[in-house]
Each structure stands twice: as C-alpha cells, then as structure tokens.
Design a protein around this motif. Structure first.
Motif, PDB file in Angstrom:
ATOM      1  N   ARG A  19     -21.838   0.898  52.715  1.00  0.00           N
ATOM      2  CA  ARG A  19     -22.833  -0.177  52.658  1.00  0.00           C
ATOM      3  C   ARG A  19     -24.040   0.312  51.867  1.00  0.00           C
ATOM      4  N   PHE A  20     -24.650  -0.585  51.128  1.00  0.00           N
ATOM      5  CA  PHE A  20     -25.738  -0.157  50.249  1.00  0.00           C
ATOM      6  C   PHE A  20     -27.063   0.024  51.000  1.00  0.00           C
ATOM      7  N   GLY A  21     -27.597  -1.088  51.506  1.00  0.00           N
ATOM      8  CA  GLY A  21     -28.922  -1.033  52.132  1.00  0.00           C
ATOM      9  C   GLY A  21     -28.953  -0.167  53.381  1.00  0.00           C
ATOM     10  N   ARG A  22     -27.821  -0.094  54.064  1.00  0.00           N
ATOM     11  CA  ARG A  22     -27.783   0.625  55.332  1.00  0.00           C
ATOM     12  C   ARG A  22     -27.089   1.984  55.232  1.00  0.00           C
ATOM     13  N   ILE A  70     -30.488   5.727  38.044  1.00  0.00           N
ATOM     14  CA  ILE A  70     -29.159   5.149  38.256  1.00  0.00           C
ATOM     15  C   ILE A  70     -28.790   5.347  39.721  1.00  0.00           C
ATOM     16  N   VAL A  71     -28.141   4.348  40.322  1.00  0.00           N
ATOM     17  CA  VAL A  71     -27.647   4.532  41.679  1.00  0.00           C
ATOM     18  C   VAL A  71     -26.146   4.260  41.703  1.00  0.00           C
ATOM     19  N   ILE A  72     -25.422   5.126  42.433  1.00  0.00           N
ATOM     20  CA  ILE A  72     -23.983   4.953  42.589  1.00  0.00           C
ATOM     21  C   ILE A  72     -23.721   4.562  44.038  1.00  0.00           C
ATOM     22  N   GLY A  73     -22.985   3.473  44.239  1.00  0.00           N
ATOM     23  CA  GLY A  73     -22.718   3.050  45.608  1.00  0.00           C
ATOM     24  C   GLY A  73     -21.940   1.755  45.625  1.00  0.00           C
ATOM     25  N   PRO A  74     -21.799   1.149  46.803  1.00  0.00           N
ATOM     26  CA  PRO A  74     -21.078  -0.124  46.889  1.00  0.00           C
ATOM     27  C   PRO A  74     -21.914  -1.248  46.282  1.00  0.00           C
ATOM     28  N   ASN A  75     -21.328  -2.427  46.168  1.00  0.00           N
ATOM     29  CA  ASN A  75     -22.059  -3.580  45.653  1.00  0.00           C
ATOM     30  C   ASN A  75     -23.271  -3.863  46.539  1.00  0.00           C
ATOM     31  N   PRO A  76     -24.459  -3.994  45.951  1.00  0.00           N
ATOM     32  CA  PRO A  76     -25.639  -4.261  46.770  1.00  0.00           C
ATOM     33  C   PRO A  76     -25.672  -5.715  47.230  1.00  0.00           C
ATOM     34  N   GLY A  77     -26.416  -5.965  48.308  1.00  0.00           N
ATOM     35  CA  GLY A  77     -26.607  -7.334  48.791  1.00  0.00           C
ATOM     36  C   GLY A  77     -27.572  -8.071  47.883  1.00  0.00           C
ATOM     37  N   PRO A  78     -27.789  -9.380  48.138  1.00  0.00           N
ATOM     38  CA  PRO A  78     -28.613 -10.190  47.228  1.00  0.00           C
ATOM     39  C   PRO A  78     -30.049  -9.684  47.083  1.00  0.00           C
ATOM     40  N   ALA A  80     -31.209  -6.579  47.719  1.00  0.00           N
ATOM     41  CA  ALA A  80     -31.194  -5.276  47.057  1.00  0.00           C
ATOM     42  C   ALA A  80     -30.910  -5.451  45.571  1.00  0.00           C
ATOM     43  N   TYR A  81     -30.080  -6.417  45.232  1.00  0.00           N
ATOM     44  CA  TYR A  81     -29.710  -6.663  43.846  1.00  0.00           C
ATOM     45  C   TYR A  81     -30.943  -7.038  43.021  1.00  0.00           C
ATOM     46  N   ILE A  82     -31.725  -7.988  43.556  1.00  0.00           N
ATOM     47  CA  ILE A  82     -32.942  -8.408  42.847  1.00  0.00           C
ATOM     48  C   ILE A  82     -33.919  -7.237  42.768  1.00  0.00           C
ATOM     49  N   ALA A  83     -34.029  -6.518  43.877  1.00  0.00           N
ATOM     50  CA  ALA A  83     -34.962  -5.391  43.922  1.00  0.00           C
ATOM     51  C   ALA A  83     -34.581  -4.330  42.891  1.00  0.00           C
ATOM     52  N   ILE A  89     -33.499  -0.206  37.951  1.00  0.00           N
ATOM     53  CA  ILE A  89     -32.525   0.821  38.337  1.00  0.00           C
ATOM     54  C   ILE A  89     -31.129   0.267  38.072  1.00  0.00           C
ATOM     55  N   ARG A  90     -30.336   1.028  37.331  1.00  0.00           N
ATOM     56  CA  ARG A  90     -28.976   0.579  37.042  1.00  0.00           C
ATOM     57  C   ARG A  90     -28.059   0.958  38.192  1.00  0.00           C
ATOM     58  N   ILE A  91     -27.065   0.103  38.465  1.00  0.00           N
ATOM     59  CA  ILE A  91     -26.114   0.440  39.527  1.00  0.00           C
ATOM     60  C   ILE A  91     -24.713   0.607  38.956  1.00  0.00           C
ATOM     61  N   TYR A  92     -24.055   1.658  39.398  1.00  0.00           N
ATOM     62  CA  TYR A  92     -22.632   1.841  39.133  1.00  0.00           C
ATOM     63  C   TYR A  92     -21.929   1.581  40.459  1.00  0.00           C
ATOM     64  N   ALA A  93     -21.253   0.432  40.570  1.00  0.00           N
ATOM     65  CA  ALA A  93     -20.606   0.072  41.834  1.00  0.00           C
ATOM     66  C   ALA A  93     -19.295   0.849  41.982  1.00  0.00           C
ATOM     67  N   MET A  94     -19.282   1.807  42.896  1.00  0.00           N
ATOM     68  CA  MET A  94     -18.096   2.640  43.127  1.00  0.00           C
ATOM     69  C   MET A  94     -18.031   2.968  44.607  1.00  0.00           C
TER      70      MET A  94
END
Lengths: 113, 296
Positions: A19-22, A70-78, A80-83, A89-94
């Motif tokens: 989980r991203f935020g948590r 850059i942050v590597i992690g699961p898909n962020p929630g809505p 977190a996505y806007i934030a 900050i770029r996200i690599y969803a993995m």
C-alpha cells in the motif's frame, strides 16, 4: 538524485509494501547524479502509516520534505496521486519484488535516457 | 428548554419510530421541536408524511484558502492539520485537499502570517418544516448531508445549533445509528436520553455501548425495548440495571406498527387504542412530569 521505495521494515532486502500511503517505511536511496551509483541508503518512518486520515498526503509530504525525486511502490490513491504530481515526484508503480530488484530495474531504465 | 435524545446504537431498532410518536404526543401539551440528526439517512419526515422539506439553509463548513501574497511557505498549516488535508510541496504554496478537510480551523489560527483566507464549502442542508397533525403543531428540523461527504460530526453539530435557536419547550433529538462522534454531539448537555433497543444480540451489544457513554456522561437514561416479544429481554434488564437506567418500557411486536408504517401515519395518530399507543402515552406522561418539574 533521491529514490524512495515503499517498504515494510525498511532496507533494500525488504519487499515493496503493497500500500502506498500506509506503507510503514520509506527506504531512501541517494544516487550520484552522473554515474547513478548508490551513495547512501537510509530508512525513514512514513507518518501516513499511523495517520487517522490523509495518509497519502502525509506520505507525500514526507517524501517532499526528504527532497525525493522518484518513488517506487504500488499505485498511489487519488489524494497521494495529486500530491505527487504537485510535488513533482515521479512514480514507478512496481510491486511483488524486493526493493533491491525494483531499484536495479529503475536505475537501468534511467541509464537508457 | 428540556432536551431529550433518542438513540440506541443499532440501526433499525425503531429510534425514529419512537422519536416521531413521542414528539407528536408531547407537542399536544408543549411547544416541541423534533430534530433529525441522522444526517446520512434522515427519514423522520417520511414517517410524518412530509413530502417536501421547507426553509432550506446550507450547512457551511470552514475551508481554508491560501493568500499567496502573505504566505511564506513556512509549512505551519500543513504541520497542524489533523486530517492531512494540506500539502506543502517543495518550493510551492500549500495545496488544500477539500475532501480531507474537516473544517477544524487549526490552520487558520496557527498561521503566523494571517495568510489563510476563511472560505467555506457546503456540507449539506438544514430544513425547518412545520406541520399540523390533528390541531397539534410540530416543528421538524432535518439535517441532510450531501452525497459523498465524509465529515458527519460537523454537520450534526450545525443542525443541532440551528434547532437550538428555535424558541421551544422541548427539543427532541433523533440520532442516527452507531456510537461514534456524531452521537456524542447529540448527547451533550441533554436532560434525558431514551435508548431504543431490541432483544437481539446486536441490539443488546450496541445498547450497552451507548449506555457506557451515557453513564459516563451522567445523563438520566431510560430504555425502550422495541419488538420486546421477539426475544429474551432479561439480558437488557440486567445491563440496564448495571448502568443505572431509571425506567424501562416494552413495546411488543405488533401488527399495528407495521400498518401504520405502510400508511405513513404515526401510530399514535392512526391507532389511538392500540397497546403500542398506550405505551407511548405512558412514556410521554413520564416525560411531561419531568418537564414540569424541570428535570428534578
């Protein structure tokens, strides 16, 4: 350049948190801007993991404070996505692999550019 | 003003059923305002055959805006925010997440540069409807939350505040299900709490949760066991006694209740001689004695 990875206990041998935020911790890796060699690895606690609400925003706030690129992690929630977008900050969803493996793949990707 | 709260914890025990019927009986002798504090699913008006709620007013909740000519990007607002609704991206002005904001105003007071502009967003609506049933006037105050809103307690607070502004003898508050914050707002500073429960495991469990709160707050508490004939009530008596409940009433499971529901006519109006109406008369009588003696 700084890359953060959402992790559980922290460290590069840890698995990516699902989980991203948590996510309990962020494992932050400092890379040399030119050679992309790992200079330093440290673990910070994610304030979002214990928050009553707004976990995603708090998590991104921590990343922004740490000046992560850059942050590597699961898909962020809505939220977190806007934030993440607003913080640049770029996200690599993995997910489903170790932090080390994900980091290796992202560095390879960066070297191609 | 004598304040009564009808609550119970479990959904579907008959809180609105009790509140509506008691309000109608009390309104015959005292100026009575019924307040529907179940903002997520208000339906006292349905039981009272009101098709259109009147006198709409928006429920406004504080929402911060940033005055960028004053803001120094110091980040104090983001630090004090309890719901994580403010983000301070590196080098930019704070960003507000309206859906996360609970309107607590901490950022407004904490900002050292007065850079927070006081804005608002509409959380829902309050309605004030007056009806006359059999020459008895009753005022209904209803709070309705807008779809998708997460912050119930500020809405409940606002609705109660609006109802408190009306000059009346009795303020009867009907709460939603649950034992959370929105219930405790309805329990603050009241003279009597009526807990509506039913003899089922869920009813008993949730009733004891509410009783813990009312006992802690030192509120005079009565219990109404609705549908009392469908199960074993001994456990309810046992728990009620443990938490100093003053009076216990039983409403048996009865056909009259169902048909009054279906016809949208409160049972005390439709079936004046029903055994259920008799119980309500008894409860209303006891309440009126309390009101006349100023709750002593």
């Amino acid at each position: 350049m700084k890359i953060a990875i959402t992790t559980n206990k922290g460290g590069l041998d840890d698995q990516i948190a699902d989980r991203f935020g948590r996510a309990p911790t962020f494992t932050i890796v400092e890379l040399d801007d030119n050679t992309l060699e790992i200079k330093n690895v440290y673990v910070v606690e994610n304030p979002g993991s214990k928050a009553g609400s707004g976990a995603g925003v708090r998590a991104v706030q921590k990343l922004a404070d740490e000046k992560v690129n850059i942050v590597i992690g699961p898909n962020p929630g809505p939220n977190a996505y806007i934030a993440l977008q607003q913080s640049g900050i770029r996200i690599y969803a993995m997910t489903g692999m170790s932090a080390k493996e994900a980091l290796k793949r992202v560095i390879e990707e960066l070297k191609k550019k | 003003m004598f304040r009564i709260t009808v609550t119970g914890g479990k959904g579907g025990t008959g809180k609105s059923f009790v509140a509506v019927n008691l309000a109608l009986l009390l309104a015959k002798h005292f100026r009575t305002v019924l307040v529907d504090l179940d903002l997520e699913a208000p339906n006292d008006h349905i039981l009272l055959s009101i098709d259109k709620l009147e006198n709409e007013e928006p429920i406004k909740l504080f929402l911060p805006f940033i005055n960028t000519s004053k803001c120094t990007k110091c980040g104090v607002c983001a630090k004090v925010c309890d719901t994580g609704a403010i983000l301070l991206p590196g080098g930019a002005y704070p960003i507000i997440f309206p859906r996360l904001c609970s309107g607590c105003k901490a950022c407004y007071y904490a900002c050292p540069y007065n850079a927070i502009i006081e804005g608002y967003h509409v959380l829902g609506y309050v309605y004030r409807t007056s009806i006359i049933i059999e020459n008895t006037e009753l005022t209904l105050v209803t709070g309705v939350l807008r779809e998708g809103e997460e912050h119930v307690p500020p809405g409940v607070n606002y609705t109660r505040k609006k109802a408190e502004e009306i000059e009346t003898d009795i303020l009867l508050m009907d709460t939603g299900a649950g034992t959370g914050n929105q219930i405790s707002i309805a329990l603050k500073n009241v003279d009597l709490t009526i807990i509506v429960t039913e003899p089922t495991p869920l009813g008993i469990h949730d009733m004891s949760n509410v009783l813990k709160i009312t006992n802690e707050m030192g509120i005079r508490t009565w219990t109404i066991i609705n549908k009392s004939s469908i199960g074993d009530t001994s456990k309810i008596y046992e728990i009620s006694n443990k938490y100093n409940v003053e009076k216990i009433y039983e409403i048996p499971y009865h056909r009259d209740v169902v048909s009054s529901y279906v016809e949208r006519k409160p049972i005390v109006v439709k079936y004046k001689n029903s055994p259920i109406t008799r119980v309500f008369n008894e409860v209303a009588q006891s309440i009126m004695e309390l009101v006349r003696s100023n709750g002593k």
